[in-house]
Design a protein around this motif. Structure first.
Motif, PDB file in Angstrom:
ATOM      1  N   GLU A  15      -1.036  12.479 -14.547  1.00 55.83           N
ATOM      2  CA  GLU A  15      -2.015  13.254 -15.322  1.00 55.83           C
ATOM      3  C   GLU A  15      -2.214  14.641 -14.713  1.00 55.83           C
ATOM      4  O   GLU A  15      -2.395  15.630 -15.446  1.00 55.83           O
ATOM      5  CB  GLU A  15      -3.332  12.492 -15.394  1.00 55.83           C
ATOM      6  CG  GLU A  15      -3.251  11.269 -16.311  1.00 55.83           C
ATOM      7  CD  GLU A  15      -4.440  10.347 -16.164  1.00 55.83           C
ATOM      8  OE1 GLU A  15      -5.264  10.592 -15.254  1.00 55.83           O
ATOM      9  OE2 GLU A  15      -4.556   9.395 -16.949  1.00 55.83           O
ATOM     10  N   ASP A  25      -7.325  18.713  -6.999  1.00 52.67           N
ATOM     11  CA  ASP A  25      -7.433  17.440  -7.696  1.00 52.67           C
ATOM     12  C   ASP A  25      -7.007  16.301  -6.785  1.00 52.67           C
ATOM     13  O   ASP A  25      -6.699  16.515  -5.596  1.00 52.67           O
ATOM     14  CB  ASP A  25      -6.606  17.448  -8.990  1.00 52.67           C
ATOM     15  CG  ASP A  25      -5.103  17.661  -8.750  1.00 52.67           C
ATOM     16  OD1 ASP A  25      -4.658  17.461  -7.595  1.00 52.67           O
ATOM     17  OD2 ASP A  25      -4.397  18.026  -9.694  1.00 52.67           O
ATOM     18  N   ALA A  26      -6.994  15.084  -7.328  1.00 51.05           N
ATOM     19  CA  ALA A  26      -6.695  13.914  -6.504  1.00 51.05           C
ATOM     20  C   ALA A  26      -5.274  13.942  -5.955  1.00 51.05           C
ATOM     21  O   ALA A  26      -4.989  13.312  -4.932  1.00 51.05           O
ATOM     22  CB  ALA A  26      -6.909  12.633  -7.310  1.00 51.05           C
ATOM     23  N   GLN A  31     -12.280  10.123 -19.068  1.00 49.67           N
ATOM     24  CA  GLN A  31     -10.900   9.646 -18.953  1.00 49.67           C
ATOM     25  C   GLN A  31     -10.801   8.172 -19.323  1.00 49.67           C
ATOM     26  O   GLN A  31      -9.843   7.743 -19.970  1.00 49.67           O
ATOM     27  CB  GLN A  31     -10.420   9.872 -17.520  1.00 49.67           C
ATOM     28  CG  GLN A  31      -8.949   9.567 -17.302  1.00 49.67           C
ATOM     29  CD  GLN A  31      -8.561   9.766 -15.850  1.00 49.67           C
ATOM     30  OE1 GLN A  31      -9.069   9.092 -14.957  1.00 49.67           O
ATOM     31  NE2 GLN A  31      -7.672  10.701 -15.621  1.00 49.67           N
ATOM     32  N   GLU A  39      -2.934   9.111 -11.718  1.00 43.50           N
ATOM     33  CA  GLU A  39      -3.536  10.404 -11.379  1.00 43.50           C
ATOM     34  C   GLU A  39      -2.475  11.458 -11.113  1.00 43.50           C
ATOM     35  O   GLU A  39      -2.622  12.626 -11.499  1.00 43.50           O
ATOM     36  CB  GLU A  39      -4.449  10.249 -10.166  1.00 43.50           C
ATOM     37  CG  GLU A  39      -5.729   9.493 -10.462  1.00 43.50           C
ATOM     38  CD  GLU A  39      -6.589   9.297  -9.229  1.00 43.50           C
ATOM     39  OE1 GLU A  39      -6.104   9.585  -8.116  1.00 43.50           O
ATOM     40  OE2 GLU A  39      -7.738   8.856  -9.376  1.00 43.50           O
ATOM     41  N   ARG A  93     -11.375  11.621  -4.910  1.00 37.89           N
ATOM     42  CA  ARG A  93     -11.084  12.097  -6.261  1.00 37.89           C
ATOM     43  C   ARG A  93     -10.664  13.552  -6.280  1.00 37.89           C
ATOM     44  O   ARG A  93     -10.259  14.079  -7.315  1.00 37.89           O
ATOM     45  CB  ARG A  93     -12.325  11.933  -7.148  1.00 37.89           C
ATOM     46  CG  ARG A  93     -12.911  10.539  -7.162  1.00 37.89           C
ATOM     47  CD  ARG A  93     -11.946   9.528  -7.738  1.00 37.89           C
ATOM     48  NE  ARG A  93     -12.559   8.211  -7.864  1.00 37.89           N
ATOM     49  CZ  ARG A  93     -11.911   7.121  -8.233  1.00 37.89           C
ATOM     50  NH1 ARG A  93     -10.620   7.205  -8.501  1.00 37.89           N
ATOM     51  NH2 ARG A  93     -12.523   5.968  -8.321  1.00 37.89           N
ATOM     52  N   ARG A 130     -14.057  11.334 -15.092  1.00 35.33           N
ATOM     53  CA  ARG A 130     -13.426  10.017 -15.053  1.00 35.33           C
ATOM     54  C   ARG A 130     -14.004   9.107 -16.132  1.00 35.33           C
ATOM     55  O   ARG A 130     -13.299   8.261 -16.666  1.00 35.33           O
ATOM     56  CB  ARG A 130     -13.587   9.402 -13.665  1.00 35.33           C
ATOM     57  CG  ARG A 130     -12.796  10.136 -12.593  1.00 35.33           C
ATOM     58  CD  ARG A 130     -12.802   9.360 -11.289  1.00 35.33           C
ATOM     59  NE  ARG A 130     -12.102   8.107 -11.444  1.00 35.33           N
ATOM     60  CZ  ARG A 130     -10.773   7.975 -11.464  1.00 35.33           C
ATOM     61  NH1 ARG A 130     -10.001   9.038 -11.331  1.00 35.33           N
ATOM     62  NH2 ARG A 130     -10.220   6.801 -11.606  1.00 35.33           N
TER      63      ARG A 130
END
Length: 518
Positions: A331, A172-173, A266, A328, A229, A263
């Motif tokens: 999350e 993930d990011a 999101q 980010e 991302r 996203r």
């Protein structure tokens, strides 16, 4: 597979005979090139089968042939095809000895086999291999697309690992592993987190190759804009072939689309979260739970904490906007721990987060502040534990903690720390120091003339709560002397020491300037 020297030897119409280098016939051939030059090296790229009739070679000179063979090997030539029955009836012993000594594959080409036939055979084999690779790549693309639509990113990673005959991992990011296949590669993928973080610092798209020859790993960033991302790691035992490269590029495209679609969802969740947060702060927790449904689980009922963050003034040191990076990171921490989190980017350039008390998100916020928030140019305020009925109080606490963080220049301040500490650090800004200096300036100027020690006397008297004998004893003077000095303080300041507000302001002024510590 591309053509090899062995496949050319096995080609029945070419009638090639191996005269040297039998142990290297499995070497791939990139092209067949004809040259009669004594030194064809400047025109070689590597991987060629060189074809010659030895028109300009002194093929019977042993030393000359040794130099010739070594030059060819140094240029990456994989084999030498020597036409017999043209300039030489047989391959000269000098060339044979040199080729055998250096293990250079040497193929005898009969007179009835034109060089053009060999070139056509190599070209046809390369074209067939490329066609197979493209066909396999398109098939991989279809399979990966079906997996992405039917099963999601995890299935894409699993199919990709099978196609490249290695392993694959999705990050993930924040650089955390979210999918890996096969399972045995999980530890290997986790060790790449620093490399993924370095890749994240570069504008997308970006790539890097890490690892050794036995475990060659390609890292590819995911994202349609300049911000990364996520990332994809592909580990294989050798460089990727054409078909494998097609599969990797297809996976990157599909995972990027999945990321961008996520996203979009999101963003919709952020809009829902903003509405839910407004209701919670307005004391409408029942309405908030009705609107949220199951999106946040039991987060709105359980003890939670509210975090408010805003960027510091001026240009941040980080290359990316700090608030989205913080969102980010929090999350991602929630996803890893299986927790619900409500994040709301506010229009005034702030981020509000509602997270479970004692959970991974709160811990991640503290860890982020320690590691990166100061460099990123962020101030963060964190409330005490609260429930649905006290959400507005928690929001106010987070704002107060944020204000203190800004004043102190600290990355993160918790509201609970404020109640346990002193009020004095809250006054340590330029405006308060200017007030304190102005209030005490006249007393300092009086003391500078040598006509008394009013500042020290005032400090002693205030520290003893106006007890004359105790304060005079601290100063080593008579209590009448101290009474005289306090009357001079009142005269110079034009304010009465009987007023508790005056005494409080004077004490704070002394503490703010450090003179209350002497």
């Amino acid at each position: 597979m591309p053509p090899t020297l062995a496949s050319l030897v096995q080609h029945s119409s070419l009638r090639l005979v191996v005269r040297a280098g039998e142990d290297r016939l499995d070497t791939p051939v990139r092209w067949a090139h004809v040259s009669e030059l004594a030194d064809p090296v400047p025109y070689m790229e590597g991987g060629e089968l060189l074809l010659t009739t030895a028109l300009t070679l002194d093929a019977e000179d042993g030393e000359a042939m040794r130099r010739y063979v070594r030059r060819l090997l140094g240029a990456g030539v994989v084999g030498l095809g020597f036409a017999v029955g043209v300039n030489y009836d047989d391959i000269p012993e000098a060339l044979l000895d040199a080729a055998r000594a250096e293990h250079l594959p040497l193929l005898e080409v009969p007179r009835r086999t034109p060089f053009l036939a060999i070139s056509k055979a190599v070209s046809a084999a390369i074209a067939a291999d490329q066609y197979r690779a493209v066909t396999a790549g398109f098939e991989a693309q279809r399979e990966l697309t079906r997996a992405a639509l039917a099963e999601g990113p995890d299935a894409v990673v699993a199919r990709l690992a099978a196609h490249v005959d290695g392993w694959a991992a999705l990050y993930d990011a924040a650089g955390s592993v979210v999918a890996v296949s096969p399972e045995w590669a999980a530890r290997r993928a986790a060790r790449l987190t620093p490399d993924v973080e370095r890749l994240r610092e570069r504008p997308a798209p970006a790539s890097a190759v890490v690892g050794g020859t036995d475990d060659r790993i390609e890292l590819q960033s995911l994202g349609t804009g300049r911000r990364v991302r996520g990332a994809l790691a592909v580990g294989t035992g050798a460089p990727l072939g054409t078909a494998e490269r097609y599969a990797v590029h297809s996976a990157i495209a599909l995972l990027t689309l999945t990321t961008e679609r996520s996203r979009s969802l999101q963003a919709a969740e952020h809009r829902l979260g903003a509405a839910v947060l407004r209701m919670m702060l307005a004391g409408q927790s029942e309405h908030a739970r009705t609107v949220a449904g199951d999106v946040y689980g039991d987060l709105l009922d359980a003890p939670f904490r509210i975090l408010v963050a805003e960027p510091a003034g001026g240009e941040p040191a980080a290359a990316e906007p700090p608030l989205p990076v913080l969102a980010e990171a929090l999350e991602a921490a929630a996803a890893r721990a299986g927790e619900a989190v409500l994040t709301v980017p506010e229009g005034d350039g702030r981020l509000v987060v509602l997270a479970g008390d004692g959970g991974a998100v709160v811990s991640a916020s503290a860890g982020y502040a320690e590691r990166e928030a100061e460099d990123a140019g962020l101030y963060v305020g964190l409330s005490a534990s609260a429930g649905p009925a006290t959400a507005a109080v928690a929001y106010k606490q987070a704002e107060q903690a944020l204000s203190v963080a800004r004043r102190r220049g600290r990355a993160l301040v918790e509201h609970e720390d404020l109640a346990a500490g002193s009020v004095l650090p809250l006054l340590a800004d330029d405006a308060v120091r200017a007030f304190a200096d102005g209030m005490l300036r006249a007393l300092r100027e009086h003391d500078a003339t040598g006509r008394g020690d009013l500042v020290a006397s005032l400090r002693a008297w205030l520290s003893r709560h106006g007890q004359w004998d105790a304060a005079a004893a601290d100063l080593g003077v008579h209590r009448h002397t101290l009474r005289y000095r306090m009357r001079r303080v009142e005269e110079i300041l034009g304010r009465s020491l009987d007023d508790p507000d005056v005494r409080m302001e004077l004490w704070l002024a002394l503490k703010t300037t450090g003179e209350g510590e002497k």
